[in-house]
Design an enzyme around this catalytic site. Sequence first.
Site, PDB file in Angstrom:
ATOM      1  CE  LYS A  12     -18.315   7.623  -4.700  1.00  0.00           C
ATOM      2  NZ  LYS A  12     -17.027   8.094  -5.287  1.00  0.00           N
ATOM      3  CE1 TYR A  52     -14.838   3.137  -3.576  1.00  0.00           C
ATOM      4  CE2 TYR A  52     -15.884   4.062  -1.627  1.00  0.00           C
ATOM      5  CZ  TYR A  52     -15.750   4.005  -3.011  1.00  0.00           C
ATOM      6  OH  TYR A  52     -16.527   4.810  -3.819  1.00  0.00           O
ATOM      7  CG  PHE A  60      -7.483   8.153  -2.394  1.00  0.00           C
ATOM      8  CD1 PHE A  60      -8.632   7.364  -2.370  1.00  0.00           C
ATOM      9  CD2 PHE A  60      -6.531   7.902  -3.381  1.00  0.00           C
ATOM     10  CE1 PHE A  60      -8.821   6.343  -3.297  1.00  0.00           C
ATOM     11  CE2 PHE A  60      -6.709   6.885  -4.312  1.00  0.00           C
ATOM     12  CZ  PHE A  60      -7.855   6.087  -4.266  1.00  0.00           C
ATOM     13  NE  ARG A  88     -16.033   2.798 -14.190  1.00  0.00           N
ATOM     14  CZ  ARG A  88     -15.252   3.041 -13.131  1.00  0.00           C
ATOM     15  NH1 ARG A  88     -15.774   3.030 -11.892  1.00  0.00           N
ATOM     16  NH2 ARG A  88     -13.986   3.300 -13.281  1.00  0.00           N
ATOM     17  CB  THR A  94     -11.978   9.040 -11.032  1.00  0.00           C
ATOM     18  OG1 THR A  94     -12.076   7.687 -11.473  1.00  0.00           O
ATOM     19  CG2 THR A  94     -11.965   9.100  -9.523  1.00  0.00           C
ATOM     20  NE  ARG A 105     -17.574   9.810 -10.639  1.00  0.00           N
ATOM     21  CZ  ARG A 105     -16.911   8.660 -10.595  1.00  0.00           C
ATOM     22  NH1 ARG A 105     -16.177   8.274 -11.629  1.00  0.00           N
ATOM     23  NH2 ARG A 105     -16.976   7.893  -9.528  1.00  0.00           N
ATOM     24  CG  ASN A 115     -16.098  10.960  -7.531  1.00  0.00           C
ATOM     25  OD1 ASN A 115     -16.776  10.507  -6.602  1.00  0.00           O
ATOM     26  ND2 ASN A 115     -15.129  10.284  -8.096  1.00  0.00           N
ATOM     27  CG  HIS A 118     -19.375   3.216  -6.485  1.00  0.00           C
ATOM     28  ND1 HIS A 118     -18.027   2.985  -6.604  1.00  0.00           N
ATOM     29  CD2 HIS A 118     -19.987   2.004  -6.627  1.00  0.00           C
ATOM     30  CE1 HIS A 118     -17.831   1.682  -6.794  1.00  0.00           C
ATOM     31  NE2 HIS A 118     -19.005   1.065  -6.815  1.00  0.00           N
ATOM     32  CD  GLU A 129     -18.517  -2.387  -6.400  1.00  0.00           C
ATOM     33  OE1 GLU A 129     -19.341  -1.747  -7.091  1.00  0.00           O
ATOM     34  OE2 GLU A 129     -17.281  -2.233  -6.495  1.00  0.00           O
TER      35      GLU A 129
HETATM   36  N1  UDP Z   1     -10.646   9.049  -4.899  1.00  0.00           N
HETATM   37  C1  UDP Z   1     -10.013  10.086  -4.216  1.00  0.00           C
HETATM   38  N2  UDP Z   1      -8.777  10.486  -4.634  1.00  0.00           N
HETATM   39  C2  UDP Z   1      -8.130   9.910  -5.688  1.00  0.00           C
HETATM   40  C3  UDP Z   1      -8.769   8.860  -6.374  1.00  0.00           C
HETATM   41  C4  UDP Z   1     -10.018   8.451  -5.950  1.00  0.00           C
HETATM   42  O1  UDP Z   1     -10.565  10.626  -3.261  1.00  0.00           O
HETATM   43  O2  UDP Z   1      -6.998  10.327  -6.023  1.00  0.00           O
HETATM   44  C5  UDP Z   1     -11.966   8.597  -4.454  1.00  0.00           C
HETATM   45  C6  UDP Z   1     -13.096   9.053  -5.381  1.00  0.00           C
HETATM   46  O3  UDP Z   1     -14.247   9.312  -4.579  1.00  0.00           O
HETATM   47  C7  UDP Z   1     -13.310   7.816  -6.244  1.00  0.00           C
HETATM   48  C8  UDP Z   1     -13.068   6.703  -5.225  1.00  0.00           C
HETATM   49  O4  UDP Z   1     -11.991   7.185  -4.421  1.00  0.00           O
HETATM   50  O5  UDP Z   1     -14.598   7.797  -6.822  1.00  0.00           O
HETATM   51  C9  UDP Z   1     -12.686   5.361  -5.818  1.00  0.00           C
HETATM   52  O6  UDP Z   1     -11.582   5.555  -6.683  1.00  0.00           O
HETATM   53  P1  UDP Z   1     -11.534   4.823  -8.097  1.00  0.00           P
HETATM   54  O7  UDP Z   1     -10.157   5.031  -8.631  1.00  0.00           O
HETATM   55  O8  UDP Z   1     -12.018   3.418  -7.930  1.00  0.00           O
HETATM   56  O9  UDP Z   1     -12.542   5.701  -8.982  1.00  0.00           O
HETATM   57  P2  UDP Z   1     -13.990   5.395  -9.559  1.00  0.00           P
HETATM   58  O10 UDP Z   1     -14.049   3.927  -9.878  1.00  0.00           O
HETATM   59  O11 UDP Z   1     -14.989   5.800  -8.507  1.00  0.00           O
HETATM   60  O12 UDP Z   1     -14.092   6.262 -10.778  1.00  0.00           O
HETATM   61 MG    MG Z   2     -13.543   2.275  -8.723  1.00  0.00          MG
END
Ligand code: UDP
Ligand code: MG
Length: 157
Positions: A12, A52, A60, A88, A94, A105, A115, A118, A129
């Site tokens: 990112k 997204y 958010f 992952r 996250t 992370r 974070n 992705h 994707e």
């Molecule tokens: N995110 C955020 N606030 C939150 C949860 C997620 O800003 O409370 C952002 C964060 O950058 C995250 C992205 O939204 O990586 C996508 O969220 P997801 O729950 O899909 O997490 P990921 O799959 O990236 O771990």
């Molecule tokens: Mg996700």
Amino acid sequence: MHTEERTFVAVKPDGVRRGLVGEILKRFEAKGYKIIGLKMLQVSDELAAAHYIEHADKPFYPRLIQYLQSGPIVAIALKGYNVVAGVRHLMGSTDPNEAEVGTIRADFGQLKEYNIVHGSDSTASAERELALYFKPEELIEGNKCMSELVIESLDAQ
Ligand code: UDP
Ligand code: MG
């Protein structure tokens, strides 16, 4: 028989700006995953929204879209055994504060909104994707990596 999967990863904008592209690629390469696609790009409004879409109604979401477009990202396509879950795992949770020490992370992030990386959360998300970020001809799948050659030779015995 062991079968490979593909996944989509992005460094990112915060990761790119902080000079972590090499560090992140190094971890995936060290694991034995094959890089089958790689490019830097500025994410358009349309691409950000498509990426997204599952979060479109979250509080958010506006900040997330702004964050994704705040600078160039590095899009990475990887291939490997169990690579979706494996990536992952290497990325961590996250929220960097909840991520296990040693994950990307946990090691490089402080806030869940910023974070660093992705990674697709399922094989279906990965294919969706990959298709958003790469044309089919931009994915180079022919070359075999060492871990694949070793596993295939053992499988054949
Ligand atoms: N995110 C955020 N606030 C939150 C949860 C997620 O800003 O409370 C952002 C964060 O950058 C995250 C992205 O939204 O990586 C996508 O969220 P997801 O729950 O899909 O997490 P990921 O799959 O990236 O771990
Ligand atoms: Mg996700």
